[in-house]
Design a protein around this motif. Structure first.
Motif, PDB file in Angstrom:
ATOM      1  N   LEU A 517       8.361  51.436  60.766  1.00 50.47           N
ATOM      2  CA  LEU A 517       8.433  50.442  61.835  1.00 50.47           C
ATOM      3  C   LEU A 517       8.570  49.037  61.255  1.00 50.47           C
ATOM      4  O   LEU A 517       7.810  48.646  60.371  1.00 50.47           O
ATOM      5  N   PRO A 518       9.528  48.252  61.729  1.00 50.17           N
ATOM      6  CA  PRO A 518       9.695  46.884  61.215  1.00 50.17           C
ATOM      7  C   PRO A 518       8.635  45.956  61.793  1.00 50.17           C
ATOM      8  O   PRO A 518       7.925  46.292  62.741  1.00 50.17           O
ATOM      9  N   GLU A 519       8.551  44.757  61.186  1.00 53.22           N
ATOM     10  CA  GLU A 519       7.588  43.763  61.689  1.00 53.22           C
ATOM     11  C   GLU A 519       7.942  43.319  63.104  1.00 53.22           C
ATOM     12  O   GLU A 519       7.077  43.163  63.956  1.00 53.22           O
ATOM     13  N   GLU A 520       9.227  43.107  63.327  1.00 50.98           N
ATOM     14  CA  GLU A 520       9.686  42.678  64.643  1.00 50.98           C
ATOM     15  C   GLU A 520      10.371  43.854  65.323  1.00 50.98           C
ATOM     16  O   GLU A 520      11.347  44.396  64.816  1.00 50.98           O
ATOM     17  N   MET A 521       9.849  44.234  66.465  1.00 47.36           N
ATOM     18  CA  MET A 521      10.397  45.376  67.178  1.00 47.36           C
ATOM     19  C   MET A 521      11.788  45.043  67.731  1.00 47.36           C
ATOM     20  O   MET A 521      12.100  43.871  67.973  1.00 47.36           O
ATOM     21  N   PRO A 522      12.641  46.038  67.946  1.00 50.99           N
ATOM     22  CA  PRO A 522      14.022  45.788  68.392  1.00 50.99           C
ATOM     23  C   PRO A 522      14.079  45.133  69.759  1.00 50.99           C
ATOM     24  O   PRO A 522      13.221  45.375  70.621  1.00 50.99           O
ATOM     25  N   ILE A 523      15.096  44.306  69.930  1.00 55.88           N
ATOM     26  CA  ILE A 523      15.256  43.593  71.202  1.00 55.88           C
ATOM     27  C   ILE A 523      16.553  43.967  71.900  1.00 55.88           C
ATOM     28  O   ILE A 523      16.721  43.682  73.083  1.00 55.88           O
ATOM     29  N   THR A 524      17.490  44.611  71.196  1.00 62.68           N
ATOM     30  CA  THR A 524      18.753  45.025  71.811  1.00 62.68           C
ATOM     31  C   THR A 524      18.800  46.547  71.899  1.00 62.68           C
ATOM     32  O   THR A 524      18.046  47.249  71.227  1.00 62.68           O
ATOM     33  N   VAL A 525      19.719  47.034  72.717  1.00 66.74           N
ATOM     34  CA  VAL A 525      19.878  48.489  72.870  1.00 66.74           C
ATOM     35  C   VAL A 525      20.311  49.114  71.554  1.00 66.74           C
ATOM     36  O   VAL A 525      19.832  50.189  71.156  1.00 66.74           O
ATOM     37  N   LEU A 526      21.223  48.442  70.851  1.00 61.61           N
ATOM     38  CA  LEU A 526      21.712  48.970  69.581  1.00 61.61           C
ATOM     39  C   LEU A 526      20.586  49.080  68.549  1.00 61.61           C
ATOM     40  O   LEU A 526      20.466  50.088  67.837  1.00 61.61           O
ATOM     41  N   GLN A 527      19.750  48.054  68.474  1.00 57.72           N
ATOM     42  CA  GLN A 527      18.620  48.100  67.552  1.00 57.72           C
ATOM     43  C   GLN A 527      17.637  49.205  67.920  1.00 57.72           C
ATOM     44  O   GLN A 527      17.089  49.875  67.043  1.00 57.72           O
ATOM     45  N   SER A 528      17.443  49.406  69.193  1.00 60.06           N
ATOM     46  CA  SER A 528      16.538  50.469  69.642  1.00 60.06           C
ATOM     47  C   SER A 528      17.095  51.846  69.279  1.00 60.06           C
ATOM     48  O   SER A 528      16.353  52.737  68.840  1.00 60.06           O
ATOM     49  N   MET A 529      18.402  52.029  69.459  1.00 56.86           N
ATOM     50  CA  MET A 529      19.018  53.303  69.086  1.00 56.86           C
ATOM     51  C   MET A 529      18.900  53.546  67.586  1.00 56.86           C
ATOM     52  O   MET A 529      18.590  54.656  67.144  1.00 56.86           O
ATOM     53  N   LYS A 530      19.149  52.495  66.819  1.00 56.14           N
ATOM     54  CA  LYS A 530      19.053  52.620  65.360  1.00 56.14           C
ATOM     55  C   LYS A 530      17.632  52.978  64.929  1.00 56.14           C
ATOM     56  O   LYS A 530      17.431  53.862  64.086  1.00 56.14           O
ATOM     57  N   LEU A 531      16.631  52.316  65.531  1.00 60.12           N
ATOM     58  CA  LEU A 531      15.241  52.619  65.186  1.00 60.12           C
ATOM     59  C   LEU A 531      14.855  54.024  65.639  1.00 60.12           C
ATOM     60  O   LEU A 531      14.118  54.728  64.938  1.00 60.12           O
ATOM     61  N   SER A 598      21.123  60.708  61.525  1.00 65.20           N
ATOM     62  CA  SER A 598      21.509  60.022  60.287  1.00 65.20           C
ATOM     63  C   SER A 598      22.654  59.070  60.583  1.00 65.20           C
ATOM     64  O   SER A 598      23.479  59.320  61.470  1.00 65.20           O
ATOM     65  N   ILE A 599      22.679  57.988  59.828  1.00 65.18           N
ATOM     66  CA  ILE A 599      23.742  56.980  59.929  1.00 65.18           C
ATOM     67  C   ILE A 599      24.333  56.854  58.532  1.00 65.18           C
ATOM     68  O   ILE A 599      23.738  56.226  57.642  1.00 65.18           O
ATOM     69  N   CYS A 600      25.491  57.467  58.318  1.00 64.59           N
ATOM     70  CA  CYS A 600      26.060  57.554  56.973  1.00 64.59           C
ATOM     71  C   CYS A 600      26.285  56.180  56.356  1.00 64.59           C
ATOM     72  O   CYS A 600      26.118  55.994  55.144  1.00 64.59           O
ATOM     73  N   ALA A 601      26.649  55.210  57.173  1.00 66.73           N
ATOM     74  CA  ALA A 601      26.946  53.879  56.639  1.00 66.73           C
ATOM     75  C   ALA A 601      25.712  53.198  56.061  1.00 66.73           C
ATOM     76  O   ALA A 601      25.827  52.301  55.221  1.00 66.73           O
ATOM     77  N   LEU A 602      24.517  53.646  56.485  1.00 65.21           N
ATOM     78  CA  LEU A 602      23.279  53.031  56.003  1.00 65.21           C
ATOM     79  C   LEU A 602      22.625  53.831  54.891  1.00 65.21           C
ATOM     80  O   LEU A 602      21.575  53.428  54.388  1.00 65.21           O
ATOM     81  N   ASP A 603      23.212  54.957  54.504  1.00 65.65           N
ATOM     82  CA  ASP A 603      22.641  55.778  53.435  1.00 65.65           C
ATOM     83  C   ASP A 603      22.904  55.140  52.081  1.00 65.65           C
ATOM     84  O   ASP A 603      23.988  54.605  51.824  1.00 65.65           O
ATOM     85  N   PHE A 604      21.917  55.226  51.200  1.00 71.28           N
ATOM     86  CA  PHE A 604      22.081  54.745  49.833  1.00 71.28           C
ATOM     87  C   PHE A 604      22.763  55.848  49.023  1.00 71.28           C
ATOM     88  O   PHE A 604      22.478  57.023  49.208  1.00 71.28           O
ATOM     89  N   LEU A 615      28.338  48.629  63.508  1.00 74.55           N
ATOM     90  CA  LEU A 615      27.729  49.766  64.186  1.00 74.55           C
ATOM     91  C   LEU A 615      27.795  49.542  65.695  1.00 74.55           C
ATOM     92  O   LEU A 615      27.500  48.464  66.190  1.00 74.55           O
ATOM     93  N   THR A 616      28.188  50.577  66.414  1.00 76.39           N
ATOM     94  CA  THR A 616      28.235  50.518  67.876  1.00 76.39           C
ATOM     95  C   THR A 616      27.409  51.669  68.439  1.00 76.39           C
ATOM     96  O   THR A 616      27.057  52.622  67.734  1.00 76.39           O
ATOM     97  N   ALA A 617      27.095  51.565  69.702  1.00 76.62           N
ATOM     98  CA  ALA A 617      26.329  52.626  70.351  1.00 76.62           C
ATOM     99  C   ALA A 617      27.080  53.954  70.301  1.00 76.62           C
ATOM    100  O   ALA A 617      26.481  55.019  70.135  1.00 76.62           O
ATOM    101  N   GLU A 618      28.432  53.877  70.414  1.00 79.10           N
ATOM    102  CA  GLU A 618      29.226  55.112  70.396  1.00 79.10           C
ATOM    103  C   GLU A 618      29.161  55.777  69.029  1.00 79.10           C
ATOM    104  O   GLU A 618      29.024  57.002  68.916  1.00 79.10           O
ATOM    105  N   SER A 619      29.247  54.988  67.950  1.00 78.32           N
ATOM    106  CA  SER A 619      29.214  55.571  66.612  1.00 78.32           C
ATOM    107  C   SER A 619      27.841  56.147  66.294  1.00 78.32           C
ATOM    108  O   SER A 619      27.719  57.168  65.608  1.00 78.32           O
ATOM    109  N   LEU A 620      26.777  55.515  66.796  1.00 82.99           N
ATOM    110  CA  LEU A 620      25.438  56.043  66.561  1.00 82.99           C
ATOM    111  C   LEU A 620      25.214  57.349  67.318  1.00 82.99           C
ATOM    112  O   LEU A 620      24.581  58.277  66.813  1.00 82.99           O
TER     113      LEU A 620
END
Length: 806
Positions: A517-531, A598-604, A615-620
């Motif tokens: 969990l990050p310090e600041e919780m998500p504020i957009t739909v995209l951030q919420s989907m990512k989290l 999983s989000i391939c673009a964010l994988d190390f 990143l878009t909602a559709e790609s996630l």
């Protein structure tokens, strides 16, 4: 009319089970997606320090000696007292271990330089320095008390721990994985590191015990800020590295059988399982209803069906050559609206002919069972359906167990044909008919003596004759060292399972999301989907690490000594492991296997080398294109193997499977078309089949057939009929108590150094006893005269009685 089986077919999963996933996948799972901004922070800390001490150069341009000199400077800087400066140095070291990705153009370059830097860091002694810092952070009571008081814990509370654990994980995992290009120096370093991790060098205990301590502190809520995912991943890889994986276990088993003068194994179980093919999954309720309706619509008169079959238009003519022999309950399912776990109710008249789904009218029966029309002469013979040539496993007969199969068979035969028994004799066949001779020959041919049976027999002998057999020589294997270290707190370590999330949300008692969990919780739909994806991925990785870790511990302890395995297994049972695993599988297992968290673009290392795409909602929502999620299928197989191990040959635990209604749960897991997973599901169904009743067996004949085809045969095992129930309900508790007593005797005999038993030698020499120095307390010097008067002079001693007693 379409083939009713077509709707039930799912593609075979091209999954290869192993110790771990591919190297890049294991590296990427170390980091949460919320940690992605820290990659650039690590790079900045390194470049700031590097530019101050190395002018006008890049890391790749330095010679090996210059690189060693710089790492030595970083090692010295780790010892500063300032916490912030120490963290910056640790981030610079982490950037080196991550492969100086800012200087690389491709992911291959990152992996190459990561490997180069990790071996360099190990040779310079970085791991030992990190271990001291980790011990300091674990004992940091101020950080623990601060985290306990916080209402919500985030990534910021575990920054130092996450950096240290990330470096250590990269070192352990990179050095553990061997590649062909490794020089002899690297192979020597790998072996030295493996011995170092498995030896009691860190506070007189192996490194794994320090990580177990972190797990215990986290589960007891005294350190809720610990990054549990990283701890569990590092613990799993440390156990895998020091004790060995599945192939090493097989080699150790072959070697130990040779040392015990046991016959070699008839097959390599790993190779057999890998060569097995998956079976068609059982039909769901809706598919059965649709199939039944199609069959009713497709019935024709005898004459029209016969004519159509000659013309090749009959659905039966089309369907018959394509019927698969290994399909599971496609046609023989019970009424889908009834429960799968129905028990045997022989007195119920409705169960006598309770409608096996897919039965046909008597008029149509002849049409279905008649042979297909002869093929045309030009048809090649290779087009025929390929059937298996034999069973995959060699059958076995138990020998040294309490239920000796050969002896039991002979006793029954002698009672029947001769009228008396001979006790433990398995060689005398006088008076028995020829078929009995052949049966005994077959049983002896497949006689199997396991390592565990030899160890149990040896332990019984040591318990009965401790004086004459002498002291046991215990080999200091890595598994033995680990068990000895875990023994005092082993009951607490099984709380690992408590951290495993099931299909439902966890309670607030254990917060496994502290390091995602990050310090600041998500504020957009995209951030919420990512989290949301990150949290689900986080839970899956924890399940993967715990399941693999527990399976490795069980397998290694079983090979080292059977009672070590039984001790861990019994604690798992007492910690509700069986219902927890069944609860895990009581979800839509197909959805879990094919989850796209999983989000391939964010994988190390992909996110560190390539430009970040938008990143878009559709790609996630789309996720990756993989047919299944490797880690989830890996976790499912591990959990099934754990459940098999702790229930095998244990009637009380098998009854727990029956009581918790595991049969319908396990049958749903057969929908996953992967041979290894199906094998372990069928094993679990086999051991409880005799308890499920006649009606269940009648309604699940395809599953029974699949068990026969895929699971090893134990000759004389009456699993398919249930005529001989091996244990009565009132014996189950006694079985666990007897096992617990044997385990305690083993642990006391081997590990209790201060035991005061009746076999302790007594010194009865007067001179040596009086000559021993006895340390007395200081106050005794002032009161010894009173003690003599009270305890000696005032106590009458009947010397005559003492002499008479002798």
């Amino acid at each position: 009319m379409s083939d009713p089986q077509g709707s039930m077919e799912s593609p075979n999963l091209e999954f290869e089970y192993g110790d771990a996933d591919v190297f890049t996948a294991e590296l990427s799972e170390l980091y949460s997606y919320t940690e992605e901004p820290e990659f650039s922070l690590n790079r900045d800390c390194f470049e700031e320090d590097f530019k101050n001490h190395v002018k006008g150069s890049r890391w790749m341009e330095l010679s090996t000696d210059e690189q060693r000199a710089y790492v030595m400077r970083l090692l010295d800087a780790l010892e500063v007292t300032d916490r912030d400066k120490r963290l910056k140095v640790a981030r610079a070291i982490l950037y080196l271990a991550q492969g100086v990705f800012d200087e690389c153009d491709t992911e291959t370059d990152v992996l190459h330089w990561s490997r180069h830097n990790v071996f360099l860091l190990y040779n310079m002694g970085i791991f030992t320095a990190l271990l001291e810092l980790l011990s300091m952070e674990i004992d940091n009571n101020q950080a623990c008390s601060s985290a306990v008081r916080k209402p919500a814990i985030s990534l910021a509370d575990s920054t130092e721990l996450r950096v240290l654990l990330s470096i250590m994980y990269l070192m352990v995992e990179t050095i553990r994985v061997e590649i062909e290009e490794d020089a002899p120096e690297r192979k020597a370093a790998r072996e030295a590191f493996r011995l170092e991790l498995g030896s009691p060098l860190y506070n007189s205990e192996p490194f794994a015990l320090l990580l177990f301590t972190m797990v215990t502190k986290f589960c007891s809520m005294s350190a809720p800020h610990f990054p549990m995912k990283k701890v569990l991943l590092l613990l799993w890889k440390t156990i895998l590295f020091t004790l060995g994986g599945f192939e090493e276990l097989q080699e150790m088993k072959v070697k130990m059988r040779d040392q015990l003068n046991l016959p070699p194994l008839s097959e390599d179980s790993i190779k057999v399982v890998r060569n097995m093919r998956a079976a068609s999954p059982p039909a769901s309720a809706m598919e059965l209803i649709e199939q039944q309706q199609q069959q009713k619509r497709g019935r024709r008169s005898r004459r029209s069906a016969f004519v159509d079959s000659l013309e090749g238009d009959s659905p039966y003519a089309k369907k018959q050559p394509l019927v698969k022999q290994d399909s599971l309950d496609t046609y023989n399912e019970r009424d889908p609206f009834k429960n799968d776990d129905a028990r045997d109710e022989e007195d119920d008249p409705e169960d006598v002919d309770s409608g096996i789904e897919g039965e046909v009218d008597p008029l149509d029966r002849d049409v279905i069972i008649q042979p297909p029309p002869p093929p045309p002469p030009l048809r090649p013979p290779t087009d025929r359906l390929a059937l298996p040539k034999g069973l995959p496993w060699a059958p076995k007969v138990r020998y040294h167990t309490k239920e000796k199969d050969i002896e039991q068979f002979l006793e029954t035969s002698r009672n029947k044909f001769i009228g008396f028994t001979l006790g433990n004799d398995i060689d005398t066949l006088v008076g028995l008919p020829r078929p009995i001779h052949e049966s005994v020959k077959t049983l002896k041919q497949h006689k199997y003596i396991s390592i565990a049976e030899v160890q149990v027999k040896r332990e019984d002998e040591l318990q009965q004759c401790p004086m004459t057999l002498g002291k046991e020589e215990v080999e200091e294997t890595p598994a033995e060292v680990l068990y000895l270290g875990m023994l005092p707190n082993l009951s607490q370590y099984v709380l690992l399972l408590a951290a495993a999330p099931t299909s439902k949300a966890k309670t607030d008692s254990i917060n496994i999301l502290a390091d995602v969990l990050p310090e600041e919780m998500p504020i957009t739909v995209l951030q919420s989907m990512k989290l949301g994806i990150d949290v689900n991925r986080h839970k899956e990785i924890i399940v993967k690490a715990i399941s693999a870790l527990l399976l490795l511990l069980l397998k290694h302890f079983k090979l080292n000594h059977i009672y070590q395995f039984e001790y861990v297994a019994q604690h798992l049972v007492f910690a509700n492991c069986i219902p927890l695993i069944l609860k895990f599988f009581n979800q839509n297992i197909m959805s879990y296997i094919s989850a796209k968290n999983s989000i391939c673009a964010l994988d190390f290392p992909q996110c560190a080398v390539h430009e970040m795409p938008e990143l878009t909602a559709e790609s996630l929502e789309a996720g990756d294109s993989n047919q299944f999620c490797w880690r989830n299928l890996f976790s499912c197989i591990n959990l099934l193997r754990i459940l098999n191990k702790i229930t095998k040959w244990k009637h009380s635990r098998t009854m727990m499977l029956v009581v918790f209604k595991s049969a319908p749960i396990l049958k749903r897991a057969l929908k996953v078309k992967q041979a290894m997973m199906q094998l372990y599901v069928l094993k679990l169904l086999k051991i409880q089949t005799k308890y499920l009743g006649r009606q269940w067996r009648k309604s699940n004949m395809k599953t029974m057939s699949a068990i026969y085809q895929k699971v090893r045969h134990r000759l004389n095992d009456d699993w398919a009929y249930g005529n001989d129930i091996d244990a009565r309900p009132w014996d189950f508790q006694a079985e666990e108590c007897a096992l617990r007593e044997s385990i305690e005797k083993f642990n006391t005999r081997r590990y209790d150094k201060n035991q005061n038993t009746e076999f302790t030698p007594v010194d009865n020499c007067l001179q040596s006893v009086l000559g021993q120095r006895v340390d007395l307390p200081e106050d005794f010097l002032y009161s010894y005269e009173m003690w003599l008067e009270r305890e000696v002079f005032s106590q009458p001693i009947q010397w005559e009685g003492l002499l008479q007693a002798q």
